[in-house]
Every structure is written in C-alpha cells, then in structure tokens.
Design an enzyme around this catalytic site. Structure first.
Site, short mmCIF file in Angstrom:
data_model
loop_
_atom_site.label_atom_id
_atom_site.label_comp_id
_atom_site.label_asym_id
_atom_site.label_seq_id
_atom_site.Cartn_x
_atom_site.Cartn_y
_atom_site.Cartn_z
CE1 TYR A 74 -32.43 -32.48 -45.33
CE2 TYR A 74 -31.61 -34.73 -45.24
CZ TYR A 74 -31.98 -33.57 -44.59
OH TYR A 74 -31.90 -33.49 -43.24
CG PHE A 126 -8.33 -19.42 -34.22
CD1 PHE A 126 -7.55 -18.29 -34.36
CD2 PHE A 126 -9.68 -19.32 -34.50
CE1 PHE A 126 -8.10 -17.09 -34.75
CE2 PHE A 126 -10.23 -18.12 -34.90
CZ PHE A 126 -9.45 -17.01 -35.03
CG ASP A 127 -10.84 -16.63 -31.30
OD1 ASP A 127 -10.93 -17.30 -32.33
OD2 ASP A 127 -11.20 -15.45 -31.21
CG ASP A 217 -7.51 -25.64 -36.51
OD1 ASP A 217 -8.01 -25.52 -37.64
OD2 ASP A 217 -7.73 -24.82 -35.59
CB ALA A 219 -7.92 -22.96 -41.12
CE LYS A 260 -10.25 -19.12 -41.36
NZ LYS A 260 -11.45 -19.55 -40.62
CG HIS A 451 -12.92 -10.95 -29.70
ND1 HIS A 451 -13.02 -12.03 -28.85
CD2 HIS A 451 -12.84 -11.46 -30.95
CE1 HIS A 451 -12.99 -13.14 -29.56
NE2 HIS A 451 -12.89 -12.82 -30.83
C1 P70 Z 1 -9.82 -15.80 -38.72
C2 P70 Z 1 -11.01 -16.72 -38.49
C3 P70 Z 1 -11.07 -19.10 -37.99
C4 P70 Z 1 -10.41 -20.37 -37.63
C5 P70 Z 1 -9.00 -20.47 -37.67
C6 P70 Z 1 -8.39 -21.68 -37.28
C7 P70 Z 1 -6.91 -21.83 -37.29
C8 P70 Z 1 -10.50 -22.64 -36.87
C9 P70 Z 1 -11.16 -21.47 -37.25
C10 P70 Z 1 -12.67 -21.46 -37.23
C11 P70 Z 1 -11.96 -16.20 -37.44
C12 P70 Z 1 -12.08 -14.72 -37.35
C13 P70 Z 1 -11.24 -13.99 -36.51
C14 P70 Z 1 -11.32 -12.59 -36.46
C15 P70 Z 1 -12.24 -11.95 -37.27
C16 P70 Z 1 -13.08 -12.68 -38.08
C17 P70 Z 1 -12.99 -14.06 -38.14
N1 P70 Z 1 -10.47 -18.03 -38.13
N2 P70 Z 1 -9.16 -22.71 -36.88
O1 P70 Z 1 -10.03 -14.76 -39.33
O2 P70 Z 1 -13.18 -21.59 -38.50
O3 P70 Z 1 -14.43 -19.47 -38.86
O4 P70 Z 1 -14.84 -21.47 -40.31
O5 P70 Z 1 -15.61 -21.47 -37.96
O6 P70 Z 1 -8.23 -19.45 -38.05
O7 P70 Z 1 -8.69 -16.12 -38.34
P1 P70 Z 1 -14.58 -20.96 -38.93
#
Ligand code: P70
Length: 460
Positions: A74, A126-127, A217, A219, A260, A451
């Site tokens: 832990y 990103f969303d 950000d 990723a 990623k 979505h």
């Molecule tokens: C994607 C996934 C996640 C993401 C990202 C960036 C530039 C943060 C995050 C969050 C999410 C997704 C979209 C559509 C379908 C399935 C999944 N992107 N910043 O595929 O990270 O997911 O680890 O919380 O692209 O692009 P996390």
C-alpha cells in the site's frame, strides 16, 4: 502522403486472441440492440475494434514479466519508485504523482488552479478535459489554428495553437481571468495532429509574458515527439528522448493518460516540474480522490508495467512502425477515394463524414451514421468525433461541430497490416454507396457526455 517501402511490424505474435465476424443479419440485430450507438455494442459483436487507442494496446513480454514483479504494498511500493525514476528521467520533472487514468489526474490537478468563471485556454481540449474544466467552474476555450478545420489542407503541424489569437485573447480577457493554458499533444480532437516544438515554445513564452501558467495534456507525447523529429527542421538527428525533454521543459506541469503512449491498459500520471508547494498540495488532494501517493489508483503491477512501457514507447523502431500503420491505412483509403483529415496524425485516421455524406446535415449526425454503416458492412467499430459528441448548448440547442469525423483508432501493437487492408476495403465499399446512407436521430440522451450511452434511430 510520403513514399514508403513496406515495413513489417517489429514484433511477432506469442499469444493469440481469436476474433470473429458475425454474419450480416446478426450485425443488423446487434446494432439495433445497441440503439445505433457503437459504444453499446458488446466487444464479442465486433470483429475489428477501432473505438479507441486508449487502454487497448498489447503489452510486450518485458511488460508482462514486469507485471509479475509488481510490488502491491500500500505504501512505499518499489514499483512506484521504478515508475517515478523512469518518468523523472524521461520528462525532466522533479515530481511524479500516479493516478488511475488521465481523467483522474485531471480531477486532482485542475481544481487547484481554477477559480469559478475563469477560462482555461489551449489548442483544443479533449472532451474529458473539457468536462473537468467545467466541473471545476472553468470555461474551456480552444485556440487551435483554423487550418486544423480544413481536412484537405496539408500542413505538418495542424495541432498548433494560433499565436496571434492566443495573444489577443489573453489581452482581451485579462490574464487574471485565465486559470492556465494547456497544450494537448497530439491534438486528439483535430485528428491526432501534432504540435511543433516552435509552437510549444512560443505558447510558453507568450504565457510567461502575461503571467499565465502553461501545462501539457500529454497523452500522446511520444507520437508528438516522433512527428517533430520527422517534420520539423533541426530535429532529424535528435533522439526522441531529447525531443521529449525539450517539449516538457516549456511547461510547468502535465496530466497524462498512460493508456495511450504509456503502453498499458490502465494508468495515469501528474508531473510537476519543480514547484514543491504544488506537489505537496497535489499529494494531499490525491489521497481522498485517487489513493495514497505511492499508488494513486494503480496496482503495483500496473505501475511496474508502465515503467517498462515508458521505455519502449520512446524507441525509433516502435514509433516508426506505429506511425507507418496509420499512414498505410491512409494510403489504402486514399486509393479507395475515401476522404480523411490529412496528413494523418499518430493514432488514427479520421474520415471526413461531411465530405462523404454531404447530403446529411449536422443535426442528423452524418459521422455517427457513417460509423454504423462501417459496422454493418464489416463488423468494424469506429467512433464519432463530431456534432453527436459535441452535444447541446445551455438552452438545449444542438451545437454544430466544425468537423464531422469518423475516427478509425488503431490500438498499439494489436492489429497487423492485413487487418488494415480489410478496414480500407470495407470503408471503400461504404464510400461507394454513400449517397444511399440516411441520417440518424436521437431517441434518448443523458444530460452530460451523452455520446457514451445515448440511443438513436436511423431516419427513414
Ligand atoms: C480517446 C480517449 C482520452 C484522453 C485524451 C486526451 C488528449 C485526456 C484523455 C483522458 C477517450 C475515449 C474516446 C472515445 C472512445 C473511447 C475513449 N482519450 N486527454 O480514445 O484520459 O481516458 O485515461 O481518462 O485523448 O481518445 P483517460
């Protein structure tokens, strides 16, 4: 598109996971059951899954070996210290904090810096990032250069922030009304488009001039570094590692979804360059939200696998093969006359549904309709990045996305060139009957991030 010779994948298969194509009638039924939303399909109903590159990659034998050595303590897990020193060395940041995934990192870091009503500016959020900015009371503002919205315009760095707009926006809004700037590398929502080193540096300098904090950000940091090496003058002979070091030297903190370029199925990181106060505060916020600072929501074995993944992802051999797969798919789609965001980025080909289905207006979700047709034609699951994902304004009016894209997202080290040949052939077949494809309407939607769970119905 570059001329290239054939490049086989730099790995061989040690374990196989069978995949099956359902018969056509069963695909029709599966999609109906899923409410015409590919998110609601079961993976067993999908033949080639191109929904996301997030957490869907294959780990190497070295990562699986590391997994067995994971320390599940832990507190004070040795797997954490392996991960910490690998990440410190890679990014050149003093403080590394684990989180369960990217959005976990966002929910820990963002609220510390956002006062309600402040803006968070960046190239293109990103969303989930947008959602966490809004949840913290902030307003997300995108300042990507407008060329990102022209899918046919060739430019090496379509993820760049518009520097004139950045400066004038800060002046107009006032630096005190801006919580921070965040550069998304690569720029996912614009098609996985890279950001140049010159642009990262210039954004950082403008932010510094006005006293605005600058974050990343991160990723797809390794794919972004690869594009800098390949496309930006002066970087051809630099190592990926030194490019990464320079990229991160211009920002003060980052959030990173390790699903990623971390080459793992779950995990995330927060990095803080050198501010001890931020670090102490972040650690204390982490405990109730994600967990103790030496695991932050990750199992010891996942941290061990991530430490290895961060070393594998920065090799030229890995990155060359990764980007080659995307370019290969793009070349085959081009031959079939299927339009897409060009040049392609690092993790997906984004089909231009506005061009493919010009007869379907944005409020009938052309990109979502196209995703469904690609599933019906060949059992392939893409994802919509367009008006369906964008949602409604505060008064309930459907927003119009500047781009209507279908993302064919390629998981890392999972599919081979022959799978991609199949994907291109299926998309080409759908393209040939595009004029018969109808729009789609929503029959149920939840109020946030609709979505993922909305239900739809084709228009007759
Ligand atoms: C994607 C996934 C996640 C993401 C990202 C960036 C530039 C943060 C995050 C969050 C999410 C997704 C979209 C559509 C379908 C399935 C999944 N992107 N910043 O595929 O990270 O997911 O680890 O919380 O692209 O692009 P996390």
């Amino acid at each position: 598109m570059t001329n290239f010779t054939f490049l086989p994948e730099p790995y061989r298969i040690k374990m196989v996971e069978p995949i099956h194509l359902l018969p056509p009638q069963e695909r029709v039924e599966a999609l109906r059951r899923a409410g015409y939303n590919p998110f609601s399909l079961r993976s067993s109903e999908v033949y080639i899954d191109l929904l996301t590159d997030s957490g869907t990659g294959a780990m190497s034998d070295r990562q699986w070996a590391a997994l067995m050595m994971g320390d599940e303590s832990y507190a004070g897990s040795s797997s954490f210290y392996q991960l910490e020193s690998t990440a410190q060395e890679l990014f050149g940041y003093q403080y590394i904090i684990p989180a369960h995934q990217g959005r976990g990192a966002e929910q820990v870091l963002f609220p510390q810096f956002i006062k309600p009503g402040q803006d968070v500016i960046g190239n293109m959020h990103f969303d989930t990032t947008m959602a966490h900015i809004s949840l913290a009371g902030g307003i997300p503002v995108n300042l990507v250069h407008e060329r990102a919205y022209d899918t046919q315009l060739e430019h090496p760095f379509k993820g760049d922030t518009d520097l004139d707009q950045l400066r004038s926006y800060i002046v107009k809004r006032g630096a005190e009304n801006i919580a921070f700037c965040i550069i998304t590398i690569t720029c996912n929502s614009a098609g996985g488009q890279p950001v140049s080193m010159a642009n990262i540096k210039a954004v950082s300098e403008i932010c510094q001039e006005y006293g605005v904090l600058c974050f990343m950000d991160a990723a797809r940091f390794a794919e972004n570094a690869y594009f800098i090496k390949k496309r930006e003058a002066g970087y051809a002979h630099q190592s990926i590692k030194s490019i990464i070091r320079e990229m991160f030297s211009y920002t003060q903190a980052f959030t990173l979804s390790a699903k990623k370029d971390g080459l793992v199925n779950i995990g995330g990181l927060i990095g803080i360059k050198d501010n001890r106060e931020w670090y102490e505060h972040t650690r204390s916020v982490l405990v109730p939200l994600e967990g103790f600072p030496t695991y932050g929501g990750m199992a010891g074995r996942d941290m061990a696998a991530l430490a290895v993944g961060l070393q594998e992802v920065v090799t030229d051999e890995y990155l060359e093969a990764r980007v080659y797969q995307i370019e290969y798919l793009a070349t085959r789609l081009q031959a079939g006359g299927v339009p897409f965001q060009s040049p392609v980025g690092g993790h997906a080909v984004f089909l231009d549904a506005k061009k493919i289905l010009p007869h379907i207006p944005f409020h009938q979700y052309p990109a979502q309709a196209l995703c469904n047709e690609i599933y019906l034609e060949g059992g392939i699951r893409p994802v919509e990045i367009g008006s369906f994902l964008l949602g409604r304004d505060a008064t309930g009016v459907q927003l119009e996305s500047p781009l209507e894209l279908v993302r064919l997202t390629i998981p890392r080290r999972v599919y081979t060139i022959s799978h991609l040949e199949y994907v291109a052939a299926i998309c080409t077949k759908v393209m040939q009957r595009a004029s018969d494809i109808k729009g789609i309407k929503i029959t149920y939607e939840p109020p946030v991030l609709r979505h993922f769970t909305a239900r739809l119905e084709p228009l007759s």
